[in-house]
Structures are given as C-alpha cells and as structure tokens.
Design a protein around this motif. Structure first.
Motif, mmCIF file in Angstrom:
data_model
loop_
_atom_site.group_PDB
_atom_site.id
_atom_site.type_symbol
_atom_site.label_atom_id
_atom_site.label_comp_id
_atom_site.label_asym_id
_atom_site.label_seq_id
_atom_site.Cartn_x
_atom_site.Cartn_y
_atom_site.Cartn_z
ATOM 1 N N ALA A 56 0.864 -1.193 0.000
ATOM 2 C CA ALA A 56 0.000 0.000 0.000
ATOM 3 C C ALA A 56 0.896 1.236 0.000
ATOM 4 O O ALA A 56 1.927 1.247 0.689
ATOM 5 N N VAL A 58 2.577 4.459 1.013
ATOM 6 C CA VAL A 58 2.726 5.205 2.273
ATOM 7 C C VAL A 58 3.394 6.529 1.923
ATOM 8 O O VAL A 58 4.454 6.532 1.291
ATOM 9 N N PHE A 62 4.925 10.315 6.134
ATOM 10 C CA PHE A 62 3.997 9.649 7.067
ATOM 11 C C PHE A 62 4.460 9.813 8.518
ATOM 12 O O PHE A 62 3.685 10.204 9.393
ATOM 13 N N VAL A 66 2.668 11.615 11.678
ATOM 14 C CA VAL A 66 2.339 10.954 12.953
ATOM 15 C C VAL A 66 2.897 11.781 14.115
ATOM 16 O O VAL A 66 2.197 12.036 15.104
ATOM 17 N N VAL A 70 0.898 13.529 17.135
ATOM 18 C CA VAL A 70 1.213 13.301 18.550
ATOM 19 C C VAL A 70 1.381 14.636 19.265
ATOM 20 O O VAL A 70 0.866 14.845 20.372
ATOM 21 N N VAL B 28 7.719 3.740 14.332
ATOM 22 C CA VAL B 28 6.813 4.157 13.246
ATOM 23 C C VAL B 28 7.447 3.811 11.896
ATOM 24 O O VAL B 28 6.793 3.253 11.001
ATOM 25 N N GLU B 29 8.733 4.121 11.772
ATOM 26 C CA GLU B 29 9.435 3.846 10.513
ATOM 27 C C GLU B 29 9.395 2.355 10.179
ATOM 28 O O GLU B 29 9.207 1.965 9.040
ATOM 29 N N ARG B 32 5.304 1.201 9.732
ATOM 30 C CA ARG B 32 4.289 1.940 8.972
ATOM 31 C C ARG B 32 3.821 1.141 7.754
ATOM 32 O O ARG B 32 2.626 1.143 7.433
ATOM 33 N N GLN B 33 4.751 0.454 7.063
ATOM 34 C CA GLN B 33 4.352 -0.286 5.863
ATOM 35 C C GLN B 33 3.445 -1.474 6.179
ATOM 36 O O GLN B 33 2.375 -1.600 5.579
ATOM 37 N N MET B 36 0.064 -0.190 7.258
ATOM 38 C CA MET B 36 -0.667 0.362 6.109
ATOM 39 C C MET B 36 -1.192 -0.748 5.201
ATOM 40 O O MET B 36 -2.307 -0.672 4.687
ATOM 41 N N ASN B 37 -0.363 -1.772 4.980
ATOM 42 C CA ASN B 37 -0.798 -2.890 4.125
ATOM 43 C C ASN B 37 -2.065 -3.541 4.672
ATOM 44 O O ASN B 37 -3.025 -3.789 3.935
ATOM 45 N N ALA B 40 -5.013 -0.886 4.515
ATOM 46 C CA ALA B 40 -5.440 -0.526 3.154
ATOM 47 C C ALA B 40 -6.154 -1.687 2.471
ATOM 48 O O ALA B 40 -6.996 -1.463 1.594
ATOM 49 N N ARG B 41 -5.843 -2.926 2.882
ATOM 50 C CA ARG B 41 -6.506 -4.082 2.267
ATOM 51 C C ARG B 41 -7.783 -4.461 3.024
ATOM 52 O O ARG B 41 -8.499 -5.370 2.613
ATOM 53 N N GLU B 50 -4.948 5.438 5.486
ATOM 54 C CA GLU B 50 -3.780 6.207 5.922
ATOM 55 C C GLU B 50 -4.087 6.972 7.209
ATOM 56 O O GLU B 50 -3.278 6.983 8.143
ATOM 57 N N ALA B 53 -4.062 4.500 9.957
ATOM 58 C CA ALA B 53 -2.699 4.068 10.297
ATOM 59 C C ALA B 53 -2.040 5.110 11.201
ATOM 60 O O ALA B 53 -1.368 4.756 12.185
ATOM 61 N N GLN B 54 -2.244 6.381 10.897
ATOM 62 C CA GLN B 54 -1.710 7.439 11.765
ATOM 63 C C GLN B 54 -2.332 7.335 13.159
ATOM 64 O O GLN B 54 -1.637 7.445 14.165
ATOM 65 N N PHE B 57 -0.716 4.709 15.311
ATOM 66 C CA PHE B 57 0.553 5.077 15.944
ATOM 67 C C PHE B 57 0.354 6.134 17.036
ATOM 68 O O PHE B 57 1.050 6.105 18.057
ATOM 69 N N VAL B 58 -0.594 7.028 16.830
ATOM 70 C CA VAL B 58 -0.898 8.015 17.888
ATOM 71 C C VAL B 58 -1.411 7.273 19.124
ATOM 72 O O VAL B 58 -1.025 7.584 20.255
ATOM 73 N N PHE B 115 3.459 10.918 -2.211
ATOM 74 C CA PHE B 115 3.620 9.509 -2.553
ATOM 75 C C PHE B 115 4.735 9.324 -3.572
ATOM 76 O O PHE B 115 4.852 10.107 -4.523
ATOM 77 N N GLN B 155 0.517 -12.697 5.657
ATOM 78 C CA GLN B 155 1.260 -12.175 4.502
ATOM 79 C C GLN B 155 2.344 -11.176 4.940
ATOM 80 O O GLN B 155 3.330 -10.986 4.234
#
Lengths: 170, 201
Positions: A56, A58, A62, A66, A70, B28-29, B32-33, B36-37, B40-41, B50, B53-54, B57-58, B115, B155
């Motif tokens: 997906a 990102v 991003f 975040v 925060v 987060v780094e 995040r992927q 998000m995967n 998003a699915r 998105e 996803a934020q 993490f918050v 993006f 996956q």
C-alpha cells in the motif's frame, strides 16, 4: 511422504521457497500422486498472486505526520484545564450522590417490606378477633349428649294443634 | 501471553514509555508499511486507511504509559490496528457516507501527502496488472473480517502464535482461518490462477 507431510510442504511454501530437500520430497510425492499436482499448482499460483500484491502506498512524510499528530494531541491535553479540587468535586459529586441514593433505596426496600408484612399480620389478627366470639366451640359435656347436639341447630316446632284451637271462632 | 524480554521492539517501546521520541520514530518507521498494508486491504478507501494508520501510531504513543513488555510489540501494535479498523468498519456500516475526519478543517498545517511512484510497468502490463490487482484486492476485501485479518497478518510474516494473540483465538483456529481464507481466494480467483495472467516484474 504422506498427505500430512504434503500439507506441511504447502504451509512452508506459503512462508518461504522450498529448499532442495523439500523440493525432492515434493517431486517424489507428486510422482506417486499425480492427482495432487493441480492442488499444488493452485497453491503456488495463489502464493504468487499474494506475494506480488504491491505494498500500500505510504506517503514519504507519514512519520512526520504521525509525530505532528502526537504533538497536537499533547498540546490539546496541555490546553485542557487541569481540574482543581472544586472542579474535581463538581465532576465527581454525582458519583457519591448516586451511590448514597442507591444505598438508601436498597435500605428502604426491606424496611417497607417489613412494614407491609406487619400490617398484614395485624389485619389478620383483627379479623380473627372479630370472628372468634361468634364461632364458639360447644363444651365437652354438650358433645357427650348426642341428642342435645342434634337439637342445637333445630328450632322448636310450633304447637300447631294449640294454634288451631286459638284460632277457633270466639 | 508469554513474556518477550528479547524483543528489540519491546525495548524501544519501553523507551517510548519514558518519553523517548527517537524510539517512537524508529517504531513508526519500521511498522508503517505493514500496518498500512493491513489497513489498506481491509478498508475500501486508501485515504481513510492512511488516516487510520496514523491513528494507530498516535494510539500507541498515548498508550505507552500502560505498555508492559509481556508480549511482542508487534502483537500489541496489530491488536490496536485491528481494534481501530473494526471500529471504523462498524462506523462505516452505521454512517456509510461520512468520512473518518472532515476534510479541510483548517487546523492542519501539514504538507499534502507525498507519494513515491513505485509503478514501473509498461502501459499494457500496467493495465493487466492493475486489473488483476483489483480482483485480488476485491477478493481479499470480501473475506470475513477474522479470515482477512489472519491472512493479511500472515502475509506480513507475522507468526501463527502472534496472529492467534491478535485475534484472541487458538493456534489451530488461526491456521483454520488462514486455510479457509486461501480456499475462498482460490475459488474466487480460479480463472486468474490458471491463466498465470500476473506479469513478471
């Protein structure tokens, strides 16, 4: 290699490519069970479809977004006035009040139930007291004389001959 | 849940608990992927995925004070992600037309989303690829929630044990969910499985 081991190979293939030894086992199994070849091919095809599904997207910022979110959360928390003891009392005052009311209600229910029970018993006692003088039980002496008992409920019959005499023309 | 003293992410999270922003950024780094995967699915709208996803993490940051390293950090993270996703799916079911957050509320001074263009297919391949990708996404999205989550976490190379913790079910139930999800996908994607229509990258 049996069917269970074949299933294990399928599971392993979902995680990582088979190693040389597993490949040999697989080839031997499929040579002995050619009817399972299609099942294996479908599993591999699905593995490929799922593995090649692109990640997906990102946004590159991003993490920055975040962190900014925060910080906004923290700023909002800091802006919210900290409750003073009076505020705290006001905020929480309904809780003790509700508790006291609930306890009072819980305490009053048995009290009123008891009062109701006592009232009912008093009414019953009064009713019995009112009825008891009327329903006197005969004495033992009376019960010993059956004939007397038999006559208890009977009215003395009128002397009809005597009445007839009185009614004669004067 | 078994203790996870050797989990490096749990160690990072304990640093976050003490207020270490760098440790939080590292987490987060790293995640995040995969987060998000999964989102998003599971959600039909990429922008909402998105935002969610934020929010995940918050939520991780806000809950850091209560974090205890009894399980792997990723288990905790994906549990939060799943819960928020379920809430969002329920919200969407109740109010189908409303977005997660009103757009353009004037408060955000963040730059627009940036993006990276990862597509590198020639036009005909891209068309074929896009169509097949859409079919696969559609088939995954149509799975029951627990099967879909189990499959998507699988996956993302999450272990069976962790998936069973996230879904709060037994290991055998987790394997069964993944098996059923794959059987359903095979049935729905049968024409594409046989033709091998997915082009080699």
């Amino acid at each position: 290699m049996n069917n269970e081991q074949f299933q294990q190979l399928i599971e392993q293939s979902q995680r990582h490519p088979l190693d040389a030894a597993e490949e040999r086992q697989l080839r031997a199994f499929l040579a002995a069970h050619p009817e399972r070849q299609t099942a294996w091919d479908d599993e591999m095809a699905l593995n490929r479809l799922l593995a090649r599904l692109p990640d997906a997207p990102v946004p590159s910022n991003f993490t920055a977004q975040v962190l900014a979110a925060v910080e906004r959360e923290e700023a909002a928390t800091a802006r919210t006035p900290q409750p003073t003891w009076t505020n705290w009392l006001r905020l929480t005052s309904w809780r003790p009040a509700t508790l006291v009311a609930t306890l009072a209600l819980a305490g009053l229910i048995p009290f009123f139930a008891e009062r109701h029970r006592v009232h009912q018993r008093t009414q019953l006692a009064r009713s019995l007291a009112a009825v008891s003088p009327v329903a006197q039980v005969p004495t033992v002496e009376m019960l010993q004389d059956f004939e007397a008992i038999r006559r208890l409920g009977q009215r003395a019959r009128a002397d009809e001959d005597l009445l007839t005499l009185f009614q004669l023309p004067q | 849940m078994p203790p996870a003293p050797s989990d490096p992410d749990a160690a990072l999270m304990l640093r976050v608990k003490r207020g270490d922003r760098a440790a939080f950024e590292a987490l987060v780094e790293k995640y995040r992927q995969p987060v998000m995967n999964v989102l998003a699915r599971s959600l039909p709208d990429a922008a909402e995925a998105e935002d969610l996803a934020q929010a995940v993490f918050v939520q991780v940051f806000k809950s850091a004070g209560r974090y205890e390293a009894r399980a792997k950090f990723s288990t905790w993270l994906f549990t939060i992600a799943r819960n928020l996703c379920l809430n969002e799916l329920r919200r969407r079911a109740r109010h189908p037309a409303e977005p997660l957050e009103p757009a353009g509320d004037g408060e955000s001074d963040l730059p627009p989303r940036q993006f990276e263009d990862k597509s590198h297919f020639s036009p005909p391949d891209a068309l074929l690829h896009g169509e097949l990708e859409a079919k696969v996404r559609e088939a995954i999205a149509a799975l029951p929630e627990n099967q879909r989550t189990a499959l998507l976490l699988f996956q993302e190379e999450v272990s069976y044990e962790e998936i069973s913790d996230v879904l709060d079910c037994s290991l055998s139930a987790t394997k069964s969910l993944i098996h059923r999800a794959r059987e359903t996908l095979k049935a729905r994607l049968k024409p594409y499985l046989r033709t091998g229509a997915w082009p080699e990258n």
